[in-house]
Design an enzyme around this catalytic site. Structure first.
Site, PDB file in Angstrom:
ATOM      1  N   ASP A  20       0.837  -1.403   0.046  1.00 36.80           N
ATOM      2  CA  ASP A  20      -0.019  -0.046  -0.144  1.00 36.80           C
ATOM      3  C   ASP A  20       0.850   1.087   0.067  1.00 36.80           C
ATOM      4  O   ASP A  20       2.077   1.197   0.593  1.00 36.80           O
ATOM      5  CB  ASP A  20      -0.788   0.054   1.417  1.00 36.80           C
ATOM      6  CG  ASP A  20      -2.034   1.008   1.107  1.00 36.80           C
ATOM      7  OD1 ASP A  20      -2.294   1.559   0.060  1.00 36.80           O
ATOM      8  OD2 ASP A  20      -2.498   1.338   2.022  1.00 36.80           O
ATOM      9  N   ASN A  22       1.361   3.466  -2.647  1.00 33.82           N
ATOM     10  CA  ASN A  22       1.822   4.109  -4.312  1.00 33.82           C
ATOM     11  C   ASN A  22       1.298   5.563  -4.283  1.00 33.82           C
ATOM     12  O   ASN A  22       2.036   6.323  -5.030  1.00 33.82           O
ATOM     13  CB  ASN A  22       1.532   3.204  -5.349  1.00 33.82           C
ATOM     14  CG  ASN A  22       1.864   1.721  -5.427  1.00 33.82           C
ATOM     15  OD1 ASN A  22       2.821   1.580  -4.583  1.00 33.82           O
ATOM     16  ND2 ASN A  22       1.582   0.875  -6.201  1.00 33.82           N
ATOM     17  N   ARG A  24       0.204   7.708  -2.476  1.00 33.08           N
ATOM     18  CA  ARG A  24       0.651   8.755  -1.554  1.00 33.08           C
ATOM     19  C   ARG A  24       1.974   9.182  -1.763  1.00 33.08           C
ATOM     20  O   ARG A  24       2.230   9.983  -1.673  1.00 33.08           O
ATOM     21  CB  ARG A  24       0.315   8.206   0.231  1.00 33.08           C
ATOM     22  CG  ARG A  24      -1.308   8.567   0.404  1.00 33.08           C
ATOM     23  CD  ARG A  24      -1.259   8.069   1.720  1.00 33.08           C
ATOM     24  NE  ARG A  24      -1.450   6.116   1.459  1.00 33.08           N
ATOM     25  CZ  ARG A  24      -1.377   5.498   2.308  1.00 33.08           C
ATOM     26  NH1 ARG A  24      -1.187   5.929   3.524  1.00 33.08           N
ATOM     27  NH2 ARG A  24      -1.578   4.039   2.232  1.00 33.08           N
ATOM     28  N   SER A  65      -7.279  -5.961  -5.829  1.00 35.55           N
ATOM     29  CA  SER A  65      -8.167  -6.611  -5.108  1.00 35.55           C
ATOM     30  C   SER A  65      -9.571  -6.338  -5.748  1.00 35.55           C
ATOM     31  O   SER A  65      -9.625  -5.771  -6.686  1.00 35.55           O
ATOM     32  CB  SER A  65      -8.391  -5.848  -3.538  1.00 35.55           C
ATOM     33  OG  SER A  65      -8.761  -4.560  -3.962  1.00 35.55           O
ATOM     34  N   ASN A  68     -10.568  -2.988  -5.845  1.00 35.79           N
ATOM     35  CA  ASN A  68      -9.733  -2.237  -6.941  1.00 35.79           C
ATOM     36  C   ASN A  68     -10.395  -1.891  -8.189  1.00 35.79           C
ATOM     37  O   ASN A  68     -10.177  -1.081  -8.781  1.00 35.79           O
ATOM     38  CB  ASN A  68      -8.436  -2.640  -7.116  1.00 35.79           C
ATOM     39  CG  ASN A  68      -7.468  -2.466  -5.950  1.00 35.79           C
ATOM     40  OD1 ASN A  68      -6.474  -3.341  -5.776  1.00 35.79           O
ATOM     41  ND2 ASN A  68      -7.645  -1.496  -4.976  1.00 35.79           N
ATOM     42  N   SER A 196      -7.847  -5.320   5.061  1.00 38.71           N
ATOM     43  CA  SER A 196      -8.356  -4.898   3.647  1.00 38.71           C
ATOM     44  C   SER A 196      -8.898  -6.325   3.115  1.00 38.71           C
ATOM     45  O   SER A 196      -8.421  -6.200   2.031  1.00 38.71           O
ATOM     46  CB  SER A 196      -7.478  -4.096   3.027  1.00 38.71           C
ATOM     47  OG  SER A 196      -7.195  -3.092   3.690  1.00 38.71           O
TER      48      SER A 196
HETATM   49  C1  FPP Z   1      -1.708   0.292  -3.361  1.00 42.73           C
HETATM   50  O1  FPP Z   1      -1.478   1.474  -3.511  1.00 42.73           O
HETATM   51  C2  FPP Z   1      -1.364  -0.841  -4.482  1.00 42.73           C
HETATM   52  C3  FPP Z   1      -2.153  -1.229  -5.299  1.00 42.73           C
HETATM   53  C4  FPP Z   1      -3.614  -1.004  -5.634  1.00 42.73           C
HETATM   54  C5  FPP Z   1      -1.750  -2.539  -6.010  1.00 42.73           C
HETATM   55  C6  FPP Z   1      -0.274  -2.809  -5.887  1.00 42.73           C
HETATM   56  C7  FPP Z   1       0.445  -2.479  -7.183  1.00 42.73           C
HETATM   57  C8  FPP Z   1       1.667  -2.407  -7.443  1.00 42.73           C
HETATM   58  C9  FPP Z   1       2.690  -3.081  -6.484  1.00 42.73           C
HETATM   59  C10 FPP Z   1       2.156  -1.885  -8.841  1.00 42.73           C
HETATM   60  C11 FPP Z   1       2.470  -3.042  -9.665  1.00 42.73           C
HETATM   61  C12 FPP Z   1       1.269  -3.359 -10.171  1.00 42.73           C
HETATM   62  C13 FPP Z   1       0.609  -4.884 -10.462  1.00 42.73           C
HETATM   63  C14 FPP Z   1      -0.577  -5.115 -10.454  1.00 42.73           C
HETATM   64  C15 FPP Z   1       1.751  -6.171 -10.051  1.00 42.73           C
HETATM   65  P1  FPP Z   1      -2.477   2.837  -3.539  1.00 42.73           P
HETATM   66  O2  FPP Z   1      -2.661   3.106  -4.829  1.00 42.73           O
HETATM   67  O3  FPP Z   1      -3.596   2.176  -2.848  1.00 42.73           O
HETATM   68  O4  FPP Z   1      -1.883   3.621  -2.611  1.00 42.73           O
HETATM   69  P2  FPP Z   1      -2.436   4.888  -1.939  1.00 42.73           P
HETATM   70  O5  FPP Z   1      -3.245   4.034  -0.689  1.00 42.73           O
HETATM   71  O6  FPP Z   1      -1.593   5.776  -1.387  1.00 42.73           O
HETATM   72  O7  FPP Z   1      -3.541   5.515  -2.743  1.00 42.73           O
END
Ligand code: FPP
Length: 252
Positions: A20, A22, A24, A65, A68, A196
């Site tokens: 989690d 990416n 932010r 998920s 998502n 989650s």
């Molecule tokens: C959460 O960040 C991450 C994800 C939605 C999935 C994980 C994705 C990767 C590691 C990138 C590579 C992709 C794949 C499918 C292998 P977020 O966007 O929820 O972060 P936030 O909570 O800060 O908004």
């Protein structure tokens, strides 16, 4: 101060990760969420390598998920594209390192092309002897339990299973991939304290580690920190501390 070395006898057999932060991470740098996901993919590649080098036998990554699917269309497409790219670019290294790929989730909503690539990668790597990398894709923990119950009810209707004989072990055999052992350690990045909807059945006795580090910044050092923290814990599985220590002494 130098950190103590890891105990090679107590490397968690199965690590599961909620990747989690990416979005932010990207926001803090004034760049797009998609750029954050791209950096997240690099972190994913490095953590796969490090976990395999540490001797972890199973690594499950929450890649996408069921919830998502409700994100903006462009973001969903970008995540699907990144996964496809991972499978294209990394498959040779995955083979070279003897890593076996698997996936859990509801694949029917994935783009057909991606589904095919996932299936091909699973088939190509099926006899690899080292770490098994499980992608949770279009995955939800409650749905996994519901899907298991549906299959179980069908088998009960066919007379293949007697409801009176149902126990936890029999139920678990209906989960998406019953061969995957329960995680020893669940890591969550991005400073949240939630599970989650991830592996709800399987994490009953899993040790949970949460870190403020956002996923794009998570690498080998952070993985080692999480494993070190895990090694400092006493896993009691509902027993008392004395019982656990007694059992350890008996097995010596
Ligand atoms: C959460 O960040 C991450 C994800 C939605 C999935 C994980 C994705 C990767 C590691 C990138 C590579 C992709 C794949 C499918 C292998 P977020 O966007 O929820 O972060 P936030 O909570 O800060 O908004």
């Amino acid at each position: 101060m130098t950190e103590p070395p890891l105990n090679s006898d107590r490397i968690p057999r199965h690590i599961a990760i909620i990747m989690d932060g990416n979005g932010r991470w990207a926001q803090a740098r004034g760049i797009s969420r998609n750029e954050g996901h791209k950096k997240g993919l690099e972190a994913l590649r490095s953590v796969i390598r490090s976990a395999n080098d540490l001797g972890v036998r199973w690594l499950t990554l929450y890649a996408f998920s069921l919830e998502n699917w409700n994100r903006p269309k462009l973001e969903v497409a970008s995540l699907m594209g990144l996964l496809e790219r991972y499978l294209e670019i990394e498959i040779d290294e995955v083979m070279e390192k003897g890593i076996r790929l698997r996936s859990i989730g509801r694949p029917d909503r994935l783009p057909k092309r991606l589904q095919k690539k996932v299936d091909q990668a699973i088939e190509r790597t099926q006899n690899n002897p080292n770490m098994t990398l499980v992608f949770a894709l279009s995955y939800g923990g409650r749905s996994e339990i519901v899907d298991a119950a549906r299959k179980l009810l069908r088998d009960a209707e066919l007379g293949k299973i007697d409801p009176e004989s149902l126990d936890e072990k029999t139920f678990a055999a209906y989960l998406y991939d019953p061969e995957v052992p329960d995680p020893d350690l669940l890591i969550r990045t991005g400073a949240e304290l939630r599970v989650s909807n991830f592996l709800l059945w399987q994490i009953a006795y899993t040790e949970i580690y949460s870190t403020d580090v956002m996923w794009p910044d998570f690498g080998e050092r952070e993985l080692i920190d999480a494993v070190r923290d895990y090694q400092s814990r006493e896993r009691r599985f509902g027993l008392t501390s004395e019982q656990v220590r007694g059992a350890r002494d008996d097995s010596r």
